[in-house]
Design a protein around this motif. Sequence first.
Motif, short mmCIF file in Angstrom:
data_model
loop_
_atom_site.label_atom_id
_atom_site.label_comp_id
_atom_site.label_asym_id
_atom_site.label_seq_id
_atom_site.Cartn_x
_atom_site.Cartn_y
_atom_site.Cartn_z
N ARG A 16 -3.97 -9.95 -6.32
CA ARG A 16 -3.53 -8.65 -6.11
C ARG A 16 -3.87 -7.79 -4.87
O ARG A 16 -3.21 -7.15 -4.22
CB ARG A 16 -4.31 -7.98 -7.31
N ASP A 23 -0.28 -3.69 0.19
CA ASP A 23 0.50 -3.28 1.32
C ASP A 23 -0.24 -2.94 2.72
O ASP A 23 0.27 -3.03 3.69
CB ASP A 23 1.60 -2.33 0.92
N ASN A 24 -1.38 -2.35 2.33
CA ASN A 24 -2.25 -2.04 3.71
C ASN A 24 -3.25 -2.94 4.12
O ASN A 24 -3.26 -3.21 5.18
CB ASN A 24 -3.07 -0.94 3.38
N TYR A 25 -3.90 -3.75 3.19
CA TYR A 25 -5.03 -4.50 3.68
C TYR A 25 -4.93 -5.98 3.29
O TYR A 25 -5.89 -6.98 3.44
CB TYR A 25 -6.34 -3.88 3.46
N VAL A 81 5.78 -3.95 -0.46
CA VAL A 81 5.05 -3.81 -1.65
C VAL A 81 5.37 -4.70 -2.52
O VAL A 81 6.17 -4.38 -3.45
CB VAL A 81 5.18 -2.15 -2.04
N LEU A 99 4.03 -5.94 -5.39
CA LEU A 99 3.98 -5.85 -6.90
C LEU A 99 4.68 -4.49 -7.44
O LEU A 99 4.35 -4.39 -8.42
CB LEU A 99 2.38 -5.82 -7.15
N GLY A 100 5.29 -3.72 -6.45
CA GLY A 100 5.61 -2.33 -6.95
C GLY A 100 7.11 -2.47 -7.37
O GLY A 100 7.64 -1.59 -8.22
N PHE A 101 7.90 -3.26 -6.96
CA PHE A 101 9.22 -3.38 -7.33
C PHE A 101 9.81 -4.45 -7.92
O PHE A 101 9.36 -5.82 -7.57
CB PHE A 101 10.12 -3.39 -5.95
#
Lengths: 413, 301
Positions: free
Chosen positions: B131, B136-138, B156, B158-160
């Motif tokens: 995870r 998406d940032n680190y 991203v 895990l977002g879509f």
Amino acid sequence: MKRSIFLVIAIVAVLVFSSFASTIVMTAGAVGREYQVLQQQIKVFEQQNPGIKVVLMPMPNSSTDRYNLYVTYLSAGMPQPDILMLDVIWPPAFANFLVNLNPYFSKSDLKDFFQGAVKADTYNGKLVAAPWFIDAGLLYYRKDLLQKYGFKPPKTWAELIREAQVISQKEGIKGFVWQGAAYEGLTCDFMEYVHSYGGAILNEKGQVVSDSPMVKKALQTMVDMVYKYKISPVGVTTYMEEETRHIFQNGDAVFMRNWPYAWPLLNSKGSKVAGKVGVEPLPEGTGFPGVHHSATLGGWQLGINKNSEHVADAVKLIKFLLSPEQEAYKAINAGQNPSRLSVYKNPAVIKANPFYQSLWPVFANAEPRPKSPIYAQISEILYDNVNEALTKQLTVDQAVGKMTSQLKNLLGQ
Amino acid sequence: MHTKRMDPLHRTDPIYALAFIIPTLLVIGFIAFWPLGQTFYNSLFKSSLMYPQNRIFVGFSNYGKLFQDSRFLNDLWNTIRFSLWSVGIETLMGILIALMLNREFKFRGLVRAAVLIPWAIPTVVSSQMWRWMYNDNYGIINTFLLSLHVIKNPVVWLGFPATAMPAIISVDIWKTTPFMILLILAGLQMIPKELYEAARIDGANAWQRFWSITFPMIRPTIGIALIFRTLDAMRVFDIVYVMTKGAANTETISVYNQWTLFTKGFISPFFGYGSAMSVTIFLIISIFAIFYVKTMKIRLD
């Protein structure tokens, strides 16, 4: 021979210890610094009460996970954990499994607590938990960056969007981070937008009124922040509190919506934004009657398991943790807002958290989420549909429509 | 063959056998059949965990409702999708890597041990680890792809829906391919060397040797491995629960079942419905198992 003597001593020691000491098991959160602070408080309590031993049981960060764990403990009829840390929305659901605390708190005693929280803890006339700390959604912002570009802290969502756009583009960082993952935190964030545009999900009579232009505008604002104005990264759709704090604390965002616990952490040693952070009420909407600054009432309560074998000792511990001195200690070190009104007058507390004074109205007027024993299901409908709109699986109209029909179906309307 | 005739020595055998087997049957009955029976019994009622006294007998109507529940059907499809992709790729990769590890090379023992590491890490830990890697940032995956200029903006994962399920499937593949390798490698080592020598003398090439010797010899092993893995995949819970909680259309039937039994069934009368779902999941998995046993001609005795 020697060995058997040791054995006898050990057995006697255990017997003596267990006959005098009663052990209380208490669930505890571990967001930010709260766990370490609580450990310190427990040490003091054990010194004051040599007969009582307290075992802390750390809980997962997601409150949805905590809820599931409590269902397991309580429906199995276990005597432990003795003390449960409960989210402000849970007392109606767990009321039947908790000790009535009315006999232990007098009316005048309760007057010193936030009345919104006391109301949330009262179900069918019984006080099933006592408020431990208060939470309210706040807007954190980078004082230094706003100053640099000549902006004032935003009063409306439109202002926030404009400022975030300018600063984030020039600085190459994110504009605004908040909690958009499909979980309880998203319901809190969403309710703030809805209230700020003068909308509501349920009215005072408990009827579903979510299919309104205000609710649609609220959701549209959230979606637009990600896709139209691009001030929020697409990743907000997977963030919970700690993910947003990491980004903001790393100096990678201009604005953040979060709870008060973030304050001491943002200003601690090693934080890249220490001393550069300001706190304001969350912005209000525009264009509708009844727009106002809104913060969702959060916070945690302490309740006692009905099957506990140490109710008297558990009451002692709860009273200790809710004492003005301990609440002040917690506020200074963990940044968790006291549930007692009088603690807000303590100069040491104000010095550590200056915004307690300036943002007093935010805490005093924080708005509750719907009060219902089936709150968890109401909330799931909200955060699932909002998250689906945020990830473009549904349009705003579709999401609001589906949310409304699912709520009506759930509540039999 | 006069096994029917009982001489005094053997007459008591069945009694002894029974005496020895009863404790085992009792233990299995207690830990396997009793909970299953209890769940089935619960599934015939409309009840909640909080008010067990208010339950109403509803017969099999919970089962009927289940197949009108669009969320259940959608989750069932998600689960099947997850299982087909993950088990399919795991099996292929398992065979390939096992064939490689079956050859003689330096540090073979070390490599064989190292391959097992992903499988040895508890799923919850590795899911949490992944995870973070998908962050998406680190997250390292985005950092890596950005620095190679494969992507322009962080994804991203895990977002879509388009990326979340493949991301979860990849973690499952990473985690359980070692299990496949282990089983298939064991199967490979049981093949007598003489068969290959004979084939070589007959002039069979590598491809022919694989299809005529290796594959038929390891087919039962693959069958067993497929049963294990499919059963595991069909009831997948931990990876999904840790990584997305079912958001972005990744919800599987077990994740939905957990929600129905706990959050919903605690207060509202959905505990029986959740139990019906558990029994149905059990039946679906059994169908898969029987299908495999029949098609792979596996002899379980």
